[in-house]
Scaffold this motif. Sequence first.
Motif, short mmCIF file in Angstrom:
data_model
loop_
_atom_site.label_atom_id
_atom_site.label_comp_id
_atom_site.label_asym_id
_atom_site.label_seq_id
_atom_site.Cartn_x
_atom_site.Cartn_y
_atom_site.Cartn_z
N VAL A 126 0.87 -1.17 0.00
CA VAL A 126 0.00 0.00 0.00
C VAL A 126 0.91 1.22 0.00
O VAL A 126 1.51 1.56 1.01
CB VAL A 126 -0.93 0.01 1.24
CG1 VAL A 126 -1.86 1.20 1.21
CG2 VAL A 126 -1.71 -1.29 1.32
N PRO A 127 1.01 1.89 -1.17
CA PRO A 127 1.99 2.98 -1.30
C PRO A 127 1.51 4.33 -0.77
O PRO A 127 1.98 5.36 -1.23
CB PRO A 127 2.22 3.04 -2.81
CG PRO A 127 0.93 2.61 -3.39
CD PRO A 127 0.37 1.59 -2.44
N VAL A 128 0.57 4.32 0.17
CA VAL A 128 0.11 5.58 0.76
C VAL A 128 0.06 5.43 2.28
O VAL A 128 0.10 4.32 2.80
CB VAL A 128 -1.28 6.01 0.23
CG1 VAL A 128 -1.24 6.30 -1.25
CG2 VAL A 128 -2.34 4.97 0.54
N THR A 129 -0.07 6.54 2.95
CA THR A 129 -0.11 6.53 4.41
C THR A 129 -1.48 6.06 4.91
O THR A 129 -2.47 6.15 4.18
CB THR A 129 0.14 7.95 4.96
OG1 THR A 129 -0.96 8.79 4.55
CG2 THR A 129 1.46 8.52 4.46
N PRO A 130 -1.54 5.60 6.16
CA PRO A 130 -2.84 5.25 6.73
C PRO A 130 -3.83 6.42 6.70
O PRO A 130 -5.02 6.22 6.48
CB PRO A 130 -2.50 4.84 8.17
CG PRO A 130 -1.09 4.35 8.08
CD PRO A 130 -0.43 5.23 7.04
N THR A 131 -3.34 7.63 6.88
CA THR A 131 -4.21 8.81 6.82
C THR A 131 -4.84 8.94 5.43
O THR A 131 -6.04 9.20 5.30
CB THR A 131 -3.42 10.10 7.15
OG1 THR A 131 -2.82 9.93 8.44
CG2 THR A 131 -4.30 11.32 7.13
N ALA A 132 -4.04 8.74 4.40
CA ALA A 132 -4.56 8.81 3.03
C ALA A 132 -5.60 7.71 2.78
O ALA A 132 -6.59 7.93 2.09
CB ALA A 132 -3.42 8.70 2.02
N LEU A 133 -5.39 6.53 3.37
CA LEU A 133 -6.37 5.45 3.23
C LEU A 133 -7.70 5.82 3.87
O LEU A 133 -8.78 5.57 3.30
CB LEU A 133 -5.84 4.16 3.87
CG LEU A 133 -4.78 3.41 3.10
CD1 LEU A 133 -4.28 2.21 3.91
CD2 LEU A 133 -5.29 2.95 1.76
#
Length: 145
Positions: free
Chosen positions: A81-88
């Motif tokens: 998952v190439p994004v941060t947990p916040t972005a998710l």
Amino acid sequence: MMIETDFTPWASLFGGILIGLASVALMALNGRIMGATGILSGAVFDRRPGDVAWRVALLLGMVTGPLVVLAVTGRLPAIEVPVTPTALVIGGFIVGIGVTFGSGCTSGHGVCGMARFSVRSIVATLSFMAATFVTVFVVRHVIGG
């Protein structure tokens, strides 16, 4: 960092066939459309007798899929998952808003609605796809993700 997508035609074809068969089975046996968000919201908010068990079973099947892969192959599938947990989380809220305004999700409209030749679902799916193409283009070629 460039995101690289693996081309997996046989696995994708097999997965698509399974999703299609499951959709047809749910419609034929239960008279229900296999839209993931509708199934989730029905499991959480709609407590009609006999309607929760199949929803929970289907959701558990979606979540425990990697364990089936582990049992068959001896290893968990690689998930990046190439994004941060916040972005998710933000993305999840945006999808939730889209599902609400679109009266359903990609699985409900794209798989089941289009198979029933629903004009609303065809328009919704074309909108999803157009937004996806634009998003991928912007992320990969404008922003450079």
